[in-house]
Write a protein that holds these residues in place. Structure first.
Motif, PDB file in Angstrom:
ATOM      1  N   ARG A   8       0.832  -1.206   0.000  1.00  0.00           N
ATOM      2  CA  ARG A   8       0.000   0.000   0.000  1.00  0.00           C
ATOM      3  C   ARG A   8       0.861   1.248   0.000  1.00  0.00           C
ATOM      4  NH1 ARG A   8      -3.641  -2.514   3.172  1.00  0.00           N
ATOM      5  NH2 ARG A   8      -2.489  -1.942   5.021  1.00  0.00           N
ATOM      6  N   THR A   9       1.972   1.225   0.743  1.00  0.00           N
ATOM      7  CA  THR A   9       2.858   2.376   0.819  1.00  0.00           C
ATOM      8  C   THR A   9       3.415   2.725  -0.545  1.00  0.00           C
ATOM      9  OG1 THR A   9       3.486   1.794   3.079  1.00  0.00           O
ATOM     10  CG2 THR A   9       4.942   3.278   1.907  1.00  0.00           C
ATOM     11  N   ILE A  10       3.684   1.720  -1.339  1.00  0.00           N
ATOM     12  CA  ILE A  10       4.246   1.956  -2.669  1.00  0.00           C
ATOM     13  C   ILE A  10       3.155   2.269  -3.687  1.00  0.00           C
ATOM     14  CG2 ILE A  10       5.463   0.846  -4.585  1.00  0.00           C
ATOM     15  CD1 ILE A  10       7.105  -0.643  -2.490  1.00  0.00           C
ATOM     16  N   THR A  11       2.055   1.545  -3.660  1.00  0.00           N
ATOM     17  CA  THR A  11       1.051   1.688  -4.718  1.00  0.00           C
ATOM     18  C   THR A  11       0.117   2.877  -4.544  1.00  0.00           C
ATOM     19  OG1 THR A  11      -0.424   0.133  -3.598  1.00  0.00           O
ATOM     20  CG2 THR A  11       1.053  -0.766  -5.278  1.00  0.00           C
ATOM     21  N   THR A  12      -0.125   3.297  -3.320  1.00  0.00           N
ATOM     22  CA  THR A  12      -1.064   4.401  -3.097  1.00  0.00           C
ATOM     23  C   THR A  12      -0.641   5.681  -3.818  1.00  0.00           C
ATOM     24  OG1 THR A  12      -1.801   3.468  -1.019  1.00  0.00           O
ATOM     25  CG2 THR A  12      -2.214   5.804  -1.347  1.00  0.00           C
ATOM     26  N   PRO A  13       0.626   6.111  -3.728  1.00  0.00           N
ATOM     27  CA  PRO A  13       0.993   7.326  -4.477  1.00  0.00           C
ATOM     28  C   PRO A  13       0.778   7.199  -5.977  1.00  0.00           C
ATOM     29  CG  PRO A  13       2.671   6.823  -2.854  1.00  0.00           C
ATOM     30  CD  PRO A  13       1.725   5.662  -2.884  1.00  0.00           C
ATOM     31  N   PHE A  14       0.966   6.000  -6.527  1.00  0.00           N
ATOM     32  CA  PHE A  14       0.795   5.835  -7.967  1.00  0.00           C
ATOM     33  C   PHE A  14      -0.663   5.795  -8.367  1.00  0.00           C
ATOM     34  CE2 PHE A  14       5.111   4.454  -7.242  1.00  0.00           C
ATOM     35  CZ  PHE A  14       5.747   5.329  -8.092  1.00  0.00           C
ATOM     36  N   GLY A  44       4.306  16.138  -2.443  1.00  0.00           N
ATOM     37  CA  GLY A  44       4.799  16.130  -1.063  1.00  0.00           C
ATOM     38  C   GLY A  44       4.753  14.742  -0.448  1.00  0.00           C
ATOM     39  N   GLU A  45       3.674  14.003  -0.707  1.00  0.00           N
ATOM     40  CA  GLU A  45       3.558  12.642  -0.175  1.00  0.00           C
ATOM     41  C   GLU A  45       4.619  11.721  -0.770  1.00  0.00           C
ATOM     42  OE1 GLU A  45      -0.342  10.943  -0.405  1.00  0.00           O
ATOM     43  OE2 GLU A  45      -1.284  12.814   0.204  1.00  0.00           O
ATOM     44  N   VAL A  46       4.851  11.862  -2.065  1.00  0.00           N
ATOM     45  CA  VAL A  46       5.843  11.010  -2.730  1.00  0.00           C
ATOM     46  C   VAL A  46       7.240  11.330  -2.214  1.00  0.00           C
ATOM     47  CG1 VAL A  46       6.954  10.521  -4.954  1.00  0.00           C
ATOM     48  CG2 VAL A  46       4.478  10.589  -4.788  1.00  0.00           C
ATOM     49  N   MET A  47       7.561  12.589  -2.067  1.00  0.00           N
ATOM     50  CA  MET A  47       8.895  12.964  -1.594  1.00  0.00           C
ATOM     51  C   MET A  47       9.106  12.567  -0.133  1.00  0.00           C
ATOM     52  SD  MET A  47      10.615  13.998  -4.041  1.00  0.00           S
ATOM     53  CE  MET A  47       9.813  13.347  -5.480  1.00  0.00           C
ATOM     54  N   ALA A  48       8.027  12.425   0.624  1.00  0.00           N
ATOM     55  CA  ALA A  48       8.140  11.992   2.014  1.00  0.00           C
ATOM     56  C   ALA A  48       8.289  10.475   2.125  1.00  0.00           C
ATOM     57  CB  ALA A  48       6.923  12.449   2.811  1.00  0.00           C
ATOM     58  N   CYS A  49       8.024   9.765   1.033  1.00  0.00           N
ATOM     59  CA  CYS A  49       8.115   8.306   1.034  1.00  0.00           C
ATOM     60  C   CYS A  49       9.579   7.895   1.176  1.00  0.00           C
ATOM     61  CB  CYS A  49       7.527   7.747  -0.261  1.00  0.00           C
ATOM     62  SG  CYS A  49       7.558   5.954  -0.325  1.00  0.00           S
ATOM     63  N   ALA A  50       9.813   6.887   1.991  1.00  0.00           N
ATOM     64  CA  ALA A  50      11.177   6.434   2.258  1.00  0.00           C
ATOM     65  C   ALA A  50      11.770   5.625   1.109  1.00  0.00           C
ATOM     66  CB  ALA A  50      11.200   5.596   3.533  1.00  0.00           C
ATOM     67  N   TYR A  51      10.935   5.144   0.212  1.00  0.00           N
ATOM     68  CA  TYR A  51      11.422   4.325  -0.897  1.00  0.00           C
ATOM     69  C   TYR A  51      11.907   5.217  -2.041  1.00  0.00           C
ATOM     70  CZ  TYR A  51       9.089   0.506   1.495  1.00  0.00           C
ATOM     71  OH  TYR A  51       8.712  -0.411   2.419  1.00  0.00           O
ATOM     72  N   GLU A  52      13.181   5.108  -2.358  1.00  0.00           N
ATOM     73  CA  GLU A  52      13.751   5.920  -3.431  1.00  0.00           C
ATOM     74  C   GLU A  52      13.123   5.572  -4.782  1.00  0.00           C
ATOM     75  OE1 GLU A  52      18.074   7.065  -5.396  1.00  0.00           O
ATOM     76  OE2 GLU A  52      17.998   5.729  -3.670  1.00  0.00           O
ATOM     77  N   VAL A  96      10.076   4.974  -5.457  1.00  0.00           N
ATOM     78  CA  VAL A  96       8.840   5.742  -5.612  1.00  0.00           C
ATOM     79  C   VAL A  96       9.174   7.148  -6.096  1.00  0.00           C
ATOM     80  CG1 VAL A  96       6.876   6.730  -4.371  1.00  0.00           C
ATOM     81  CG2 VAL A  96       7.602   4.391  -3.900  1.00  0.00           C
ATOM     82  N   GLN A  97      10.211   7.745  -5.533  1.00  0.00           N
ATOM     83  CA  GLN A  97      10.611   9.089  -5.934  1.00  0.00           C
ATOM     84  C   GLN A  97      11.132   9.112  -7.368  1.00  0.00           C
ATOM     85  OE1 GLN A  97      13.339  10.307  -2.890  1.00  0.00           O
ATOM     86  NE2 GLN A  97      11.796  10.175  -1.280  1.00  0.00           N
ATOM     87  N   LEU A 152       7.342  10.123 -14.209  1.00  0.00           N
ATOM     88  CA  LEU A 152       5.989  10.558 -14.568  1.00  0.00           C
ATOM     89  C   LEU A 152       5.945  12.067 -14.802  1.00  0.00           C
ATOM     90  CD1 LEU A 152       3.781   8.522 -12.093  1.00  0.00           C
ATOM     91  CD2 LEU A 152       3.727   8.385 -14.581  1.00  0.00           C
ATOM     92  N   ASP A 153       6.636  12.796 -13.962  1.00  0.00           N
ATOM     93  CA  ASP A 153       6.643  14.246 -14.056  1.00  0.00           C
ATOM     94  C   ASP A 153       7.310  14.695 -15.358  1.00  0.00           C
ATOM     95  OD1 ASP A 153       5.765  16.625 -12.896  1.00  0.00           O
ATOM     96  OD2 ASP A 153       7.733  17.031 -12.030  1.00  0.00           O
ATOM     97  N   GLN A 154       8.428  14.063 -15.716  1.00  0.00           N
ATOM     98  CA  GLN A 154       9.106  14.407 -16.961  1.00  0.00           C
ATOM     99  C   GLN A 154       8.234  14.081 -18.170  1.00  0.00           C
ATOM    100  OE1 GLN A 154      11.891  16.143 -17.427  1.00  0.00           O
ATOM    101  NE2 GLN A 154      11.939  16.402 -15.211  1.00  0.00           N
TER     102      GLN A 154
END
Length: 78
Positions: free
Chosen positions: A6-12, A49-57, A59-60, A66-68
């Motif tokens: 969930r921690t990984i998939t929720t931001p996506f 902000g949520e993605v950048m706070a995620c501890a998994y690199e 995800v960032q 995606l942003d690019q």
């Protein structure tokens, strides 16, 4: 085991709502168009902000990909 997934998939899942345009075929009304853009931008900033706070690199890194892609799409559609 489910919590790290969930921690990984929720931001996506949230990113899909931000980056993928609606496919219902309806155009927003002119008066609400700018409000919708502001809402999407606010949601995107919150998600960033949520993605950048995620501890998994990973995800960032995926967020930056995606942003690019979003930036390329916006510059190509102009």
């Amino acid at each position: 085991m489910g919590s790290w997934v969930r921690t990984i998939t929720t931001p996506f899942r949230k990113a899909c709502n931000v980056f993928v345009p609606q496919k219902d075929g309806k155009k927003p009304q002119e008066s609400s168009s700018s409000a919708m853009v502001q809402h999407v931008d606010a949601e995107r900033a919150k998600l960033h902000g949520e993605v950048m706070a995620c501890a998994y690199e990973d995800v960032q890194v995926m967020w930056s990909m995606l942003d690019q892609a979003r930036i390329r799409d916006l510059s190509g559609s102009s």
